[in-house]
Design a protein around this motif. Structure first.
Motif, PDB file in Angstrom:
ATOM      1  N   GLY A 220     -41.804  60.657  19.761  1.00 48.59           N
ATOM      2  CA  GLY A 220     -40.647  60.133  20.495  1.00 48.59           C
ATOM      3  C   GLY A 220     -40.906  59.832  21.962  1.00 48.59           C
ATOM      4  N   GLY A 221     -39.831  59.962  22.744  1.00 47.29           N
ATOM      5  CA  GLY A 221     -39.836  59.532  24.147  1.00 47.29           C
ATOM      6  C   GLY A 221     -40.903  60.197  25.008  1.00 47.29           C
TER       7      GLY A 221
ATOM      8  N   ARG B 296     -31.298  49.093  27.650  1.00 50.13           N
ATOM      9  CA  ARG B 296     -31.442  50.253  28.545  1.00 50.13           C
ATOM     10  C   ARG B 296     -32.924  50.500  28.870  1.00 50.13           C
ATOM     11  NH1 ARG B 296     -33.398  55.890  27.206  1.00 50.13           N
ATOM     12  NH2 ARG B 296     -31.953  56.115  25.465  1.00 50.13           N
TER      13      ARG B 296
ATOM     14  N   LYS C 119     -27.452  55.217  31.671  1.00 44.37           N
ATOM     15  CA  LYS C 119     -28.913  55.181  31.838  1.00 44.37           C
ATOM     16  C   LYS C 119     -29.340  53.794  32.308  1.00 44.37           C
ATOM     17  CE  LYS C 119     -29.988  58.767  28.470  1.00 44.37           C
ATOM     18  NZ  LYS C 119     -30.646  59.127  27.214  1.00 44.37           N
TER      19      LYS C 119
HETATM   20  N1  CTP Z   1     -34.557  57.044  17.745  1.00 42.22           N
HETATM   21  C1  CTP Z   1     -34.335  55.971  16.907  1.00 42.22           C
HETATM   22  N2  CTP Z   1     -33.107  55.353  16.880  1.00 42.22           N
HETATM   23  C2  CTP Z   1     -32.108  55.770  17.713  1.00 42.22           C
HETATM   24  C3  CTP Z   1     -32.323  56.859  18.569  1.00 42.22           C
HETATM   25  C4  CTP Z   1     -33.563  57.474  18.568  1.00 42.22           C
HETATM   26  O1  CTP Z   1     -35.229  55.575  16.184  1.00 42.22           O
HETATM   27  N3  CTP Z   1     -30.931  55.172  17.672  1.00 42.22           N
HETATM   28  C5  CTP Z   1     -35.870  57.731  17.733  1.00 42.22           C
HETATM   29  C6  CTP Z   1     -36.916  57.125  18.644  1.00 42.22           C
HETATM   30  O2  CTP Z   1     -38.170  57.334  18.035  1.00 42.22           O
HETATM   31  C7  CTP Z   1     -36.788  57.965  19.902  1.00 42.22           C
HETATM   32  C8  CTP Z   1     -36.508  59.340  19.315  1.00 42.22           C
HETATM   33  O3  CTP Z   1     -35.707  59.078  18.160  1.00 42.22           O
HETATM   34  O4  CTP Z   1     -37.952  57.955  20.684  1.00 42.22           O
HETATM   35  C9  CTP Z   1     -35.776  60.272  20.267  1.00 42.22           C
HETATM   36  O5  CTP Z   1     -34.562  59.699  20.657  1.00 42.22           O
HETATM   37  P1  CTP Z   1     -33.831  60.005  22.033  1.00 42.22           P
HETATM   38  O6  CTP Z   1     -34.174  61.391  22.458  1.00 42.22           O
HETATM   39  O7  CTP Z   1     -32.414  59.605  21.907  1.00 42.22           O
HETATM   40  O8  CTP Z   1     -34.433  58.923  23.051  1.00 42.22           O
HETATM   41  P2  CTP Z   1     -35.835  58.793  23.685  1.00 42.22           P
HETATM   42  O9  CTP Z   1     -36.541  57.640  23.080  1.00 42.22           O
HETATM   43  O10 CTP Z   1     -36.525  60.107  23.676  1.00 42.22           O
HETATM   44  O11 CTP Z   1     -35.536  58.357  25.161  1.00 42.22           O
HETATM   45  P3  CTP Z   1     -34.905  59.219  26.353  1.00 42.22           P
HETATM   46  O12 CTP Z   1     -35.217  60.648  26.100  1.00 42.22           O
HETATM   47  O13 CTP Z   1     -35.578  58.620  27.536  1.00 42.22           O
HETATM   48  O14 CTP Z   1     -33.434  58.894  26.292  1.00 42.22           O
END
Ligand code: CTP
Length: 404
Positions: free
Chosen positions: A26-27, A163, A201
């Motif tokens: 993930g992120g 975003r 964000k």
């Molecule tokens: N994810 C996805 N679809 C979404 C939300 C999340 O596929 N609608 C997956 C992505 O692989 C993402 C991971 O779940 O990287 C974690 O999601 P989240 O924590 O919401 O976002 P991040 O990508 O980690 O970004 P940030 O923490 O900067 O918000």
């Protein structure tokens, strides 16, 4: 291995010791590869939620039905999620069911963008079956597989894409952008709360000037609260200096100003913001109207606003006018420090005093009198001492009686 990952290594090792696969995903992995500050470290594993809960002494069941267990490791909470594929999507927002799978690749395949579909093992080896690293190198946001499918699964991903433009300065891949234009109406299924989280964000990103016109170009704006009639103003809002703002209330205030929102409370309420945020954004905008220039603050206005809000007002003005003046911030701090009192609590008299002095029953006049007193104190008309205030009040009453 970098610190936030190193601290979570114990979880991966424990899972592996028991024969399961486990990876960082993930992120956090994305941000490591981009060289950006790393946020929450998430782990994906082949272990089922109940197996994860058995292996660690401190866990919280935050959504084991969907595969997620929080493991508290050395005082930090980590989301550990079982490899899964999503079942059918209910209303384009969340899967009705998830199916746990034992393969990492199956799990990565259900993720939104290729840059978010990269895993890292405990030795730091990158597993990147969908070309996420190449997309990062080319500074492109592109979906894993068919964009239409990814957006139909969860329509919020379209807003996430814009975003990420704001946060990373990447561009949308052509087919990803085209699919957003086509699927924008699916945003109607998304809850306001989720849109608001993404919008906050987006407005806080360093590349917001690129993201705001994209909200217009893709048609997403039409499904966001209060923005349907604001397409052109949204494009123009890109010219303001959003990165100069540091607080969410300042950003909402600037958005209201940029979009020429007349009635700001219903607009901000439509975004379901907390009352505290709505009140503060409203107070910032009211003070912006009351004080026409940064050097025009009176002592009374500065005292009423308080230093923090006065600085917010000047930050919003600067972002709106495109002229940042550290000097005015310094000047406001200096002038606030020089005020004889900083809060009404510091006033040397209170309501009881003025009632006793007047020998009259309490009523709305008490607040009016106290207001007159703090105004006189902050404008240095009278010193903040009980006897002086008493004498000033008596004199004021005498003048008042004479004139009436
Ligand atoms: N994810 C996805 N679809 C979404 C939300 C999340 O596929 N609608 C997956 C992505 O692989 C993402 C991971 O779940 O990287 C974690 O999601 P989240 O924590 O919401 O976002 P991040 O990508 O980690 O970004 P940030 O923490 O900067 O918000």
């Amino acid at each position: 291995m970098k610190p936030p990952f190193e601290q979570a290594l114990g979880i991966i090792r424990q899972l592996k010791r028991h024969g399961y696969e486990a990876y960082f995903v993930g992120g956090a992995v994305r941000d490591l590869l981009i060289g950006r500050a790393i946020g929450d470290v998430d782990i994906a594993t082949s272990a089922l939620p109940e197996e994860v809960m058995r292996l660690f002494p401190k866990t919280i069941d935050v959504g084991s039905k969907h595969g997620t267990v929080v493991v508290v490791h050395e005082g930090t909470a980590y989301e550990v999620t079982t490899f899964r594929t999503d079942g059918d999507y209910e209303d384009h927002r969340r899967p009705e069911s998830v199916t746990f799978v034992r393969s990492l690749e199956e799990d990565l395949k259900r993720r939104d963008f290729t840059m978010n579909a990269i895993a890292m093992d405990e030795r730091g080896t990158i597993i990147d079956p969908f070309g996420g690293q190449e997309a990062i190198e080319r500074r492109l946001i592109c979906t894993v597989g068919a964009a239409d499918e990814r957006f139909r699964e969860d329509a919020l991903r379209m807003m996430r894409a814009v975003r990420f433009v704001s946060q990373l300065g990447f561009a949308l891949a052509e087919d990803t952008k085209r699919a957003i234009v086509q699927n924008a109406p699916l945003m109607a299924h998304i809850s306001v709360e989720r849109m608001t989280m993404e919008m906050e964000k987006l407005l806080a990103g360093p590349f917001v000037a690129e993201a705001l016109p994209l909200l217009a170009d893709t048609g997403l704006f039409a499904y966001l609260p209060g923005l349907a009639a604001k397409e052109q103003l949204l494009r123009s809002a890109a010219a303001f200096r959003w990165p100069w703002l540091t607080k969410r209330e300042e950003r909402w205030a600037l958005l209201c100003r940029a979009l020429d929102v007349k009635d700001i409370r219903p607009f901000l309420r439509a975004w379901k913001l907390p009352n505290k945020v709505i009140d503060e954004a409203g107070a910032i905008l009211a003070a912006l109207d009351d004080v026409p220039r940064p050097e025009a603050w009176t002592n009374e206005q500065l005292f009423s606003a308080g230093l923090e809000r006065a600085l917010s007002v000047e930050a919003v003005r600067a972002a709106f006018c495109g002229a940042l003046s550290e000097l005015h911030h310094e000047e406001l701090r200096r002038r606030f420090a020089a005020l004889p009192i900083k809060t009404k609590r510091e006033l040397a008299v209170n309501g009881k005093d003025v009632i006793r002095w007047a020998g009259k029953p309490a009523g709305p006049w008490v607040k009016e009198t106290l207001d007159a007193i703090w105004r006189a104190v902050v404008s240095s008309e009278v010193e903040n001492e009980k006897e002086r205030i008493y004498a000033w009040l008596m004199e004021r009453n005498r003048t008042h009686e004479k004139n009436c």
